[in-house]
Scaffold this active site. Structure first.
Site, PDB file in Angstrom:
ATOM      1  N   CYS A   1       0.864  -1.290   0.037  1.00 34.38           N
ATOM      2  CA  CYS A   1       0.087  -0.128   0.014  1.00 34.38           C
ATOM      3  C   CYS A   1       0.879   1.271  -0.092  1.00 34.38           C
ATOM      4  O   CYS A   1       0.594   2.096  -0.531  1.00 34.38           O
ATOM      5  CB  CYS A   1      -1.064   0.200   1.439  1.00 34.38           C
ATOM      6  SG  CYS A   1      -1.788   1.597   1.422  1.00 34.38           S
TER       7      CYS A   1
ATOM      8  N   VAL B   1      -6.646  -7.829 -13.178  1.00 37.69           N
ATOM      9  CA  VAL B   1      -7.720  -8.545 -12.865  1.00 37.69           C
ATOM     10  C   VAL B   1      -7.836  -9.088 -11.421  1.00 37.69           C
ATOM     11  O   VAL B   1      -8.077 -10.073 -11.222  1.00 37.69           O
ATOM     12  CB  VAL B   1      -7.525  -9.934 -13.816  1.00 37.69           C
ATOM     13  CG1 VAL B   1      -7.600  -9.566 -15.304  1.00 37.69           C
ATOM     14  CG2 VAL B   1      -6.120 -10.684 -13.795  1.00 37.69           C
TER      15      VAL B   1
ATOM     16  N   HIS C   1     -22.837  25.624   4.017  1.00 44.92           N
ATOM     17  CA  HIS C   1     -22.960  26.126   2.506  1.00 44.92           C
ATOM     18  C   HIS C   1     -21.643  27.262   2.289  1.00 44.92           C
ATOM     19  O   HIS C   1     -21.681  28.267   3.000  1.00 44.92           O
ATOM     20  CB  HIS C   1     -24.313  26.962   2.221  1.00 44.92           C
ATOM     21  CG  HIS C   1     -24.499  27.400   1.255  1.00 44.92           C
ATOM     22  ND1 HIS C   1     -24.861  26.733  -0.146  1.00 44.92           N
ATOM     23  CD2 HIS C   1     -24.358  28.782   0.578  1.00 44.92           C
ATOM     24  CE1 HIS C   1     -24.894  27.642  -1.081  1.00 44.92           C
ATOM     25  NE2 HIS C   1     -24.682  28.937  -0.555  1.00 44.92           N
TER      26      HIS C   1
END
Length: 479
Positions: free
Chosen positions: A42, A284, A458
């Site tokens: 990772c 895959v 917002h």
């Protein structure tokens, strides 16, 4: 034999090193065995360096479309060697950080390849691969080959790319993610076999930098684990950008020649076509690293390349545990980390809760991004739920329009009877950062009413999360 440990972990990927740190925090004498590099796949060859590459692609695309933002950018380009250099530098910096954290928490690092000799005993031999890359020096005071005893052995050996017979990667014409992450030159054309997260992310990266990319997927939709509606929208946006995508198709044979590869692609209707490109990426899937650990000799049960565990990482043999990719899907770093913490807390006698895989978010960092948690609409119905579904498009959000990212969708799935949030699915800008809001909500067993009464700031993209909930109950404001 060395002084016995309470916990010995095999593998220092995200699951392994996080488990080691948590183990040490709990007062357990802890060691970790690593054969190659701290941080595992990772940190060194997966999650982190790929995000560095994708960030470069994102910035480059903004430069290409500078005029759309009222800007002028001329005579710009890229040097693939410098792009890779930045990615590797990011990886190297974090690798050193893992070493520091292990040292800080007094975790012993043992370099070599581990074999479970018997319950409570691990043999570490010289590694067949270089234990440490030059830019990733081993922490001082680490140990080497020998025999070590431990009350609890945790296997966290991760996974590797799956290989299809006849289409074996050669490092030159056929790549795995290892080669795709550090190309010597930038290919002009590319075939990507597989449309999971790895395949789509590399397809997005190379296309952004100018390559002609074709994705071949065996199933009928790209990113097969995602909600079908989200997958369909993602495909439309990827194709709008210029990617070629073939679904219900399979690469059945490849032919190599100087500087090119020809892939014979067969579709579900039996037709076969030949695609020619400079490179082919085999994406895959991956398979767990269960071999050469001595598991068979000690009786640890495996199934389809994964170690069988319960909700606390316990295997079929007392004192031996497994976490992360080697313990089966979902094959995600954050799943491995959390699984490891649960495992070691259970060992320490804490009141740990078993892993709920339904609440593990998944993220794909292509352009557009895709993120999800919980049940898809189809899976919720299959499970017997009567559902209420909410949707809100990016086109109705002021922040998305201001960002120049008006394409996308937030979708929420609720149980119609109880108001329980069953799943959330997103496609669009920055959704990999938004999804955690719904993950927390599901963990707290939040209902639709509580989400409706939550105030979202917002202007933000997060307002779409609120609107999607409102839409599920016929109360959306901005559509």
């Amino acid at each position: 034999m060395a002084q016995p440990y309470d916990v010995l972990i095999i593998g220092s990927g995200p699951g392994g090193y996080v488990t080691a740190i948590r183990s040490a925090q709990l007062g357990l004498k802890t060691a970790i065995v690593e054969r190659e590099h701290l941080g595992g796949i990772c940190l060194n060859w997966g999650c982190i360096p790929t995000k560095a590459l994708l960030r470069t692609a994102e910035v480059y695309e903004h430069m290409v479309h500078a005029k759309d933002y009222g800007l002028s950018a001329e005579k710009f380009g890229f040097d693939i060697a410098d792009v890779i250099k930045r990615s590797r530098a990011v990886s190297g910096r974090l690798n050193g950080g893992v070493g520091h954290l292990l040292k800080k928490n007094k975790v012993d690092v043992i370099w070599g390849e581990a074999t479970v000799a018997k319950p409570g005993e691990v043999t570490v031999a010289e590694t067949s691969k270089p234990a440490v890359q030059p830019q990733h020096p081993a922490p001082k005071g680490t140990q080497g080959p020998g025999t070590y005893s431990a009350k609890h052995i945790i296997i966290a050996t991760g996974a590797r790319p799956r290989v299809l017979p006849g289409i074996e990667p050669d490092g030159e014409t056929i790549w795995t993610y290892f080669e795709a992450m550090a190309p010597k030159t930038m290919p002009k054309s590319l075939i990507v076999m597989g449309s999971g997260a790895i395949g789509i992310e590399f397809a997005s990266f190379y296309h952004s930098l100018g390559a002609d990319v074709t994705v071949v997927e065996l199933l009928d939709q790209i990113m097969p684990v995602e909600d079908k509606e989200i997958s369909t929208l993602a495909r439309k946006q990827l194709e709008k950008r210029g990617l070629k995508i073939l679904t219900g198709a399979q690469v059945t044979k490849v032919e190599k020649s100087a500087g090119a590869i020809a892939a014979h692609v067969t579709t579900k209707d039996g037709k076969t076509d030949k695609l020619v490109a400079e490179k082919l990426i085999s994406a895959v899937g991956v398979q767990g690293n269960v071999e050469n650990l001595g598991l068979e000799s000690v009786g640890v049960k495996t199934e389809r390349g994964a170690i069988i565990v319960d909700g606390f990482g316990r295997t079929s043999v007392a004192g031996i545990y497994a976490i992360g990719d080697v313990a089966g899907p979902p094959l995600l770093a954050h799943k491995a980390e959390h699984e490891g913490v649960i495992c070691v807390e259970k060992i320490a006698g804490l009141d740990a809760h078993p892993m709920d895989k339904n609440q593990i978010p998944g993220c794909t960092y292509c352009h557009p991004q895709v993120a999800s948690v919980g049940l898809t609409e189809a899976k919720a119905k299959e499970a017997g739920h009567e559902v209420k579904v909410g949707r809100f498009p990016f086109l109705g959000n002021g922040k998305a329009i201001a960002l120049g990212e008006p394409d996308g969708l937030i979708k929420t799935v609720f149980d119609a009877r109880t108001g329980q949030l069953l799943g959330a699915h997103m496609v669009g800008a920055e959704v990999t950062e938004l999804i955690q809001g719904f993950v927390v909500a599901m963990g707290l067993e939040t209902t639709e009413e509580e989400l409706m009464h939550t105030v979202f700031p917002h202007p933000t993209l997060s307002e779409m999360m609120h609107e999607s909930v409102l839409d599920a109950y016929g109360r959306a404001i901005h559509i």
